[in-house]
Design an enzyme around this catalytic site. Structure first.
Site, PDB file in Angstrom:
ATOM      1  N   GLY A  67       0.823  -1.199   0.000  1.00  9.47           N
ATOM      2  CA  GLY A  67       0.000   0.000   0.000  1.00  9.47           C
ATOM      3  C   GLY A  67       0.857   1.250   0.000  1.00  9.47           C
ATOM      4  N   GLY A 115       0.401  -5.396   0.400  1.00  8.47           N
ATOM      5  CA  GLY A 115      -0.750  -5.360  -0.474  1.00  8.47           C
ATOM      6  C   GLY A 115      -0.533  -6.057  -1.797  1.00  8.47           C
ATOM      7  N   GLU A 138       5.382  -6.094   7.596  1.00  6.21           N
ATOM      8  CA  GLU A 138       4.695  -5.054   8.371  1.00  6.21           C
ATOM      9  C   GLU A 138       5.271  -4.793   9.759  1.00  6.21           C
ATOM     10  OE1 GLU A 138       2.112  -6.187   5.047  1.00  6.21           O
ATOM     11  OE2 GLU A 138       3.266  -7.335   6.515  1.00  6.21           O
ATOM     12  N   ASP A 146      -1.598  -8.005   6.927  1.00  3.48           N
ATOM     13  CA  ASP A 146      -3.023  -7.893   6.627  1.00  3.48           C
ATOM     14  C   ASP A 146      -3.283  -8.454   5.232  1.00  3.48           C
ATOM     15  OD1 ASP A 146      -1.734  -5.812   5.283  1.00  3.48           O
ATOM     16  OD2 ASP A 146      -3.370  -4.384   5.557  1.00  3.48           O
TER      17      ASP A 146
END
Length: 352
Positions: A67, A115, A138, A146
């Protein structure tokens, strides 16, 4: 097709080719890009001439580095909530990719992180190359895996997924396949030829057969040789005990891994360990995405995400000041808070 657009769409034969087109930003995902991909899938689903979707990244550096972290940092600092809206749509897209009715082929060439894993590893046919570097990094920015990453890593053999989730280690082709993040190895110089062959593939079986016709044995990976100590050390109940076991193992590899873990956000490490362990007990990707949405929303309002991005991306001093600074200072209540229901703000994918 406008070459200036962040997502390029092109129909070639039976293929809808979706190209992420921010090569200077390593094709990092924005909210606009997520919506564009979702709209493209809607169109493909209703177009009988399109029998499958192929996703790739512009340039030669990677499919997608994740992201747009800088935007998330600025959003969090300003006390806005745009990032939460982005995650809501991104996670819905991840679930849609996993359930998409037509074959979804991801060309995971180069860097595929965060992402980028979400828009590729939930696909039907996942192709890696000798240039692939796949990771969920992350914890290094005070965040938690995620985009369905906890679900994917929870399903990896033994404790390999726990190792990758906590360390953020990037894996090459063979290890990505072994961990269930990818399916086939195709040399990068054959991807263009593979794309032309896929355009002639009119059925799901032909899509699979076409990819198999280009697939080769991947160069040997690294994780198989580490499997015993990874399984032994990461079977511990807590982050503190995992680090202790790594240090007691006394090999250069385990000491190096322990040294890596102590640089990560202690809160992120503890929440990540709990998230992966919980994901093992969940019945679906949708349930894991619901859980990840809760965790992401809590992390967004915490200290470590902003501080981690500052240290790694903004100031680049590589010296984050985590709060709390040690795993032992992160309480069970601190961890549990990340998993509490969000009430009316729930993502609610598993309910549908």
């Amino acid at each position: 097709m406008n070459d200036d657009e962040p997502v390029l769409l092109q129909i070639q034969g039976h293929t809808l080719h979706i190209t992420l087109n921010r090569p200077r930003a390593l094709n990092a995902l924005t909210h606009t890009m997520v919506r564009s991909i979702d709209d493209a899938l809607t169109s493909a689903a209703g177009d009988d001439a399109v029998t499958h979707v192929v996703v790739s990244g512009a340039g030669e550096r990677g499919l997608c580095a994740g992201g747009d972290i800088r935007s998330i940092y600025e959003d969090a600092r300003a006390g806005r909530r745009a990032s939460v809206d982005f995650w809501r749509d991104e996670y819905r897209l991840n679930a849609r990719i996993a359930r998409f009715a037509k074959p979804y082929v991801a060309l995971m060439d180069g860097i595929v992180m965060g992402g980028g894993v979400g828009i590729s590893s939930h696909g039907d046919v996942r192709v890696v190359t000798e240039r692939s570097r796949v990771a969920m990094p992350e914890t290094g920015i005070g965040f938690v895996p995620d985009v369905g990453g906890t679900y994917l890593l929870a399903a990896a053999p033994g404790e390999l997924g726990t190792h990758l989730a906590l360390t953020g280690q990037a894996v090459h082709a063979a290890d990505a396949i072994a961990c269930g993040l990818a399916d086939h190895f195709v040399p990068s110089h054959r991807l263009e030829e593979l794309g032309r062959a896929l355009a002639r593939s009119a059925t799901p079986a032909q899509v699979t057969d076409t990819v198999l016709g280009y697939a080769e044995k991947a160069p040997e990976g690294e994780l198989a040789a580490c499997r015993q100590w990874i399984d032994d050390c990461y079977a511990a109940d807590t982050v503190e005990e995992i680090i202790e076991r790594l240090l007691e193992s006394g090999t250069p590899a385990t000491k190096e891994t322990a040294a890596t873990l102590v640089t990560k956000s202690p809160t992120a490490l503890k929440v990540t360990l709990e998230a992966v362990r919980r994901a093992r007990r969940l019945s679906s990707l949708e349930a894991a995405l619901d859980q990840e949405f809760r965790v992401s929303c809590r992390a967004f309002t915490g200290h470590d995400l902003v501080e981690g991005v500052r240290a790694q991306i903004i100031d680049k001093d590589r010296n984050p000041r985590w709060m709390p600074a040690e795993p032992a200072e992160v309480s069970a209540a601190d961890v549990a808070r990340h998993f509490e229901p969000l009430g009316e703000r729930e993502l609610g994918l598993a309910a549908h």
